[in-house]
Motif scaffolding. Structure first.
Motif, short mmCIF file in Angstrom:
data_model
loop_
_atom_site.label_atom_id
_atom_site.label_comp_id
_atom_site.label_asym_id
_atom_site.label_seq_id
_atom_site.Cartn_x
_atom_site.Cartn_y
_atom_site.Cartn_z
N CYS A 244 -4.41 81.57 19.72
CA CYS A 244 -3.56 82.71 19.36
C CYS A 244 -4.26 83.61 18.34
N PRO A 245 -3.78 84.82 18.14
CA PRO A 245 -4.34 85.66 17.07
C PRO A 245 -4.30 84.92 15.74
N PHE A 246 -5.42 84.96 15.00
CA PHE A 246 -5.51 84.16 13.78
C PHE A 246 -6.19 84.96 12.68
N LEU A 247 -5.57 84.94 11.50
CA LEU A 247 -6.07 85.67 10.34
C LEU A 247 -6.40 84.70 9.22
N ILE A 248 -7.55 84.94 8.57
CA ILE A 248 -7.95 84.20 7.37
C ILE A 248 -8.09 85.19 6.23
N VAL A 249 -7.37 84.97 5.14
CA VAL A 249 -7.48 85.81 3.94
C VAL A 249 -7.99 84.93 2.82
N HIS A 250 -9.07 85.34 2.19
CA HIS A 250 -9.72 84.49 1.18
C HIS A 250 -10.29 85.37 0.07
N ALA A 251 -10.36 84.80 -1.12
CA ALA A 251 -10.91 85.54 -2.27
C ALA A 251 -12.41 85.30 -2.39
N ASP A 252 -13.13 86.36 -2.64
CA ASP A 252 -14.59 86.27 -2.72
C ASP A 252 -15.05 85.36 -3.86
N GLU A 253 -14.28 85.32 -4.95
CA GLU A 253 -14.67 84.53 -6.11
C GLU A 253 -13.77 83.31 -6.30
N ASP A 254 -13.24 82.80 -5.20
CA ASP A 254 -12.36 81.63 -5.24
C ASP A 254 -13.11 80.44 -5.83
N LYS A 255 -12.59 79.90 -6.94
CA LYS A 255 -13.23 78.75 -7.60
C LYS A 255 -12.66 77.42 -7.12
N VAL A 256 -11.60 77.46 -6.34
CA VAL A 256 -10.99 76.23 -5.83
C VAL A 256 -11.59 75.88 -4.47
N VAL A 257 -11.59 76.84 -3.57
CA VAL A 257 -12.18 76.66 -2.25
C VAL A 257 -13.30 77.69 -2.08
N PRO A 258 -14.55 77.29 -2.00
CA PRO A 258 -15.66 78.24 -1.88
C PRO A 258 -15.48 79.17 -0.69
N VAL A 259 -15.88 80.41 -0.86
CA VAL A 259 -15.71 81.40 0.19
C VAL A 259 -16.47 81.01 1.45
N ALA A 260 -17.50 80.17 1.31
CA ALA A 260 -18.24 79.70 2.50
C ALA A 260 -17.32 78.97 3.47
N SER A 261 -16.29 78.31 2.96
CA SER A 261 -15.35 77.60 3.83
C SER A 261 -14.61 78.58 4.74
N ALA A 262 -14.28 79.76 4.21
CA ALA A 262 -13.59 80.77 5.01
C ALA A 262 -14.49 81.26 6.14
N HIS A 263 -15.75 81.47 5.83
CA HIS A 263 -16.70 81.92 6.86
C HIS A 263 -16.88 80.84 7.93
N LYS A 264 -16.96 79.59 7.52
CA LYS A 264 -17.10 78.50 8.48
C LYS A 264 -15.90 78.42 9.40
N LEU A 265 -14.71 78.52 8.82
CA LEU A 265 -13.51 78.47 9.63
C LEU A 265 -13.46 79.63 10.60
N PHE A 266 -13.78 80.83 10.13
CA PHE A 266 -13.74 82.01 10.99
C PHE A 266 -14.69 81.85 12.17
#
Length: 312
Positions: A244-266
């Motif tokens: 289905c259509p899927f959106l990921i919103v993430h903060a560039d300077e997220d100190k809890v979950v590294p932004v690399a995780s968002a790119h991997k998921l995407f």
């Protein structure tokens, strides 16, 4: 003065919930958790006449939830099912997201799944990797309501709920869209091993408590067992199943979950209609799940949902 009382109840409930976060699991923590939920609900029900306390049938029992209706909407309307993060509760979800969705003409089911909010604190239901079971139960509930358009139901999770929403979207195909408001760690077990190592070397060098994660996993006295359970919380083989259509919103300077995780998921999401939005300081917020300026993230999500509901 009903509305003023509602504000005070909400503030008191948030203080209790914040204080409870630092208490080791036991009877005192349970009582403070119960008090926080009671106060928050007293506040919410006084402030928002469009809110209902509901129970969602789930494996012979039920999950507690709040259903916020869009005021003035008489036709079956789009609906967003929102699962919390590791540190949150359905009462927060209503305020974080439900108010904005209601203003857009959509209903919200804010639900405490296993390992979350009231389900954890008062019903001893611990986190589980197969969250599509809870996601299916939530869909069944909203789809049975005459005020819900069952063809336009989205699932969303923030923080730790980013894993849950992705998992639900992958396996429960009746959802029309999915949103991860902060992508979860690609390797949850590795992250918890690192926190455990840091606690053992210097407990003051990390913001996470030594027990919260263990409690959520149902292994309060065994960190290794909690980490072993976390091995199953992976999206590596799950994300490609999201259609289905899927959106990921993430903060560039997220100190809890590294932004690399968002790119991997995407990259792993299988949907042909997927989008990744990395929010920066120029957008107005830099913290995890936009905790410093949540409206920025929620507005982006709501705009994306508006377009998705309009063009299914």
């Amino acid at each position: 003065h009903r509305l003023t009382a509602g504000n005070y109840y909400l503030r008191a409930g948030m203080y209790y919930f914040t204080g409870e976060r630092f208490m080791y699991p036991g009877e005192r923590k349970r009582e403070v958790g119960r008090k926080s939920i009671e106060l928050q609900n007293k506040g919410l029900l006084r402030r928002y006449a469009n809110l209902e306390q509901v129970e969602v049938r789930f494996e012979g029992t039920s999950l507690p939830a709040l259903f916020m209706k869009a005021p003035g909407v008489t036709r079956p309307a789009p609906t967003v099912v929102v699962f919390d993060g590791m540190d949150n509760c359905k009462e927060m979800s209503v305020l974080f997201n439900g108010l904005e969705f209601a203003a857009r003409g959509w209903h919200t089911l804010a639900i405490d799944g296993p390992g979350q909010g009231e389900s954890l604190r008062l019903r001893e239901m611990y986190a589980r990797h197969d969250y599509e079971v809870a996601g299916s139960a939530a869909y069944d509930y909203v789809a049975a309501r005459p005020d819900v358009d069952s063809e336009q139901v989205a699932v969303m999770g923030y923080s730790f709920g980013g894993y849950y929403a992705a998992r639900v979207a992958a396996f429960e195909k009746r959802y029309a869209a999915g949103i991860a408001f902060a992508a979860l760690h690609w390797d949850l077990a590795a992250w918890q091993r690192e926190i455990k190592r840091r606690h053992e070397s210097d407990p003051k060098n990390t913001a996470q408590s030594a027990f919260h994660f263990r409690w959520i996993m149902g292994h309060i006295d065994d960190a290794d067992a909690a980490i072993a359970k976390a091995e199953r919380f992976s999206l590596a083989d799950v994300a490609p199943k999201i259609a289905c259509p899927f959106l990921i919103v993430h903060a560039d300077e997220d100190k809890v979950v590294p932004v690399a995780s968002a790119h991997k998921l995407f990259e792993a999401v299988g949907s042909k209609r997927k989008q990744l939005k990395i929010l920066t300081a120029q957008d107005g917020g830099i913290y995890h799940a936009q905790a410093d300026n949540r409206q920025v993230g929620v507005d982006y999500i709501a705009d994306w949902l508006e377009d998705t509901f309009a063009h299914p």
